[in-house]
Design a protein around this motif. Structure first.
Motif, mmCIF file in Angstrom:
data_model
loop_
_atom_site.group_PDB
_atom_site.id
_atom_site.type_symbol
_atom_site.label_atom_id
_atom_site.label_comp_id
_atom_site.label_asym_id
_atom_site.label_seq_id
_atom_site.Cartn_x
_atom_site.Cartn_y
_atom_site.Cartn_z
ATOM 1 N N VAL A 215 43.055 32.664 49.048
ATOM 2 C CA VAL A 215 43.089 33.358 47.754
ATOM 3 C C VAL A 215 43.037 32.345 46.615
ATOM 4 N N GLU A 216 42.257 32.667 45.568
ATOM 5 C CA GLU A 216 42.214 31.824 44.371
ATOM 6 C C GLU A 216 43.294 32.206 43.370
ATOM 7 N N ALA B 48 34.453 37.276 44.082
ATOM 8 C CA ALA B 48 33.551 37.860 45.074
ATOM 9 C C ALA B 48 34.260 38.889 45.941
ATOM 10 N N ASP B 49 35.577 38.808 46.010
ATOM 11 C CA ASP B 49 36.360 39.677 46.885
ATOM 12 C C ASP B 49 37.661 40.013 46.157
ATOM 13 N N VAL B 50 38.019 41.284 46.120
ATOM 14 C CA VAL B 50 39.232 41.724 45.442
ATOM 15 C C VAL B 50 40.038 42.600 46.392
ATOM 16 N N ALA C 23 31.935 47.614 41.556
ATOM 17 C CA ALA C 23 33.293 47.542 42.119
ATOM 18 C C ALA C 23 33.299 47.744 43.630
ATOM 19 N N THR C 24 32.150 47.583 44.273
ATOM 20 C CA THR C 24 32.099 47.791 45.718
ATOM 21 C C THR C 24 32.895 46.746 46.487
ATOM 22 N N HIS C 25 33.199 45.613 45.837
ATOM 23 C CA HIS C 25 33.956 44.548 46.507
ATOM 24 C C HIS C 25 35.457 44.684 46.294
ATOM 25 N N GLY D 240 35.548 33.326 44.903
ATOM 26 C CA GLY D 240 36.829 33.414 45.574
ATOM 27 C C GLY D 240 37.387 34.825 45.657
ATOM 28 N N ARG D 241 38.660 34.889 46.071
ATOM 29 C CA ARG D 241 39.339 36.170 46.271
ATOM 30 C C ARG D 241 40.466 36.322 45.255
#
Length: 279
Positions: free
Chosen positions: A113-114, A68-70, A93-95, A47-48
């Motif tokens: 968003v989670e 998976a996404d920040v 930290a590429t995400h 999740g995000r």
């Protein structure tokens, strides 16, 4: 976008020039707290995470491996530039995506968003508006965590009272008292954050508290002051050496082996979006 009648509005760019000090001298949230937050919210790993008013990523970076996404969102470009530089230099930290935007103006898909985290900043936002947006952005059953920690000048110890008095003196001397809007603290007392969240449609928030001992040097406290909005580098300006000398003169008598020790309180208020909520 209509402003709520009881909004307290903070000036823009209050943290300009503070990012380096913010990253170096703001205390990290303890691992025990972040582990507890993750256990209670149960990130899927797919999740995000949305870190609103993120500063230099004191929440986004330690929580990043669980998502998976920040998105790390801040209104001040100094902060988001620091996020980009840190993400490029940090393994795994590429995400982490830095976004320069007012929280109230951010555009994000509903239900995408989670977990949303806001660290030491909800009081600086238009709380009703942000709470309503957060409810929309979260998927059913998602969580919003308001995270915070106490400041080193806010405690009961003798050196903390001296520190608080010195900061007030310098704010007055530099004409910086207006950088904190009058009525800001009273607003939070008369309309607590938890009431704001409930009004937006969240289930009642639960508070989870933690403590950690921290030993400061006087130089570290000087750096911490420069991370604030009220005595930032631009406010201290050419009087910064005078401030440092005053700080050292006032606090040195209380130092033991060159350190000033306090017990820091950390906490988060965890609000839950009802599974059946719209959006």
């Amino acid at each position: 976008m209509r402003r709520m009648a009881n909004d307290v509005i903070f000036q823009p760019d209050l943290y300009k020039g503070t990012a380096n000090y913010y990253d170096r001298f703001r205390l990290s949230y303890p691992d025990t707290m972040l582990t507890d937050l993750s256990r209670r919210t149960g990130p899927s790993g797919r999740g995000r995470l949305l870190d609103l008013a993120c500063g230099t990523g004191q929440l986004a970076f330690p929580l990043r491996e669980r998502f998976a996404d920040v998105w790390a969102v801040d209104a001040e470009c100094d902060m988001t530039n620091a996020i980009r530089a840190k993400a490029a230099a940090t393994e795994g930290a590429t995400h982490v995506r830095a976004v320069t935007a007012q929280a109230e103006e951010l555009t994000m898909d509903a239900g995408s968003v989670e977990l949303i985290v806001i660290g030491n900043a909800f009081h600086r936002l238009r709380r009703d508006r942000v709470a309503q947006l957060a409810l929309t952005w979260l998927g059913p059953g998602g969580h919003l965590a308001l995270c915070w920690s106490t400041s080193p000048w806010a405690g009961p110890l003798d050196w903390q009272r001296v520190f608080a008095g010195l900061l007030r003196k310098w704010q007055e001397a530099l004409g910086a008292t207006s950088r904190i809007p009058p009525g800001a603290e009273r607003q939070r007392q008369t309309d607590p954050d938890q009431d704001v969240l409930s009004r937006a449609g969240f289930d009642p928030a639960d508070r989870h508290q933690f403590t950690a001992e921290h030993r400061w040097t006087i130089d570290e406290l000087a750096g911490h002051v420069r991370s604030t909005s009220f005595l930032s580098p631009s406010v201290l300006a050419d009087r910064a050496p005078e401030f440092d000398a005053d700080l050292r003169g006032e606090l040195s008598p209380y130092a033991i082996d060159g350190h000033l020790t306090e017990t820091v309180s950390f906490a988060y208020d965890l609000a839950h979006k009802p599974t059946a909520a719209a959006g």
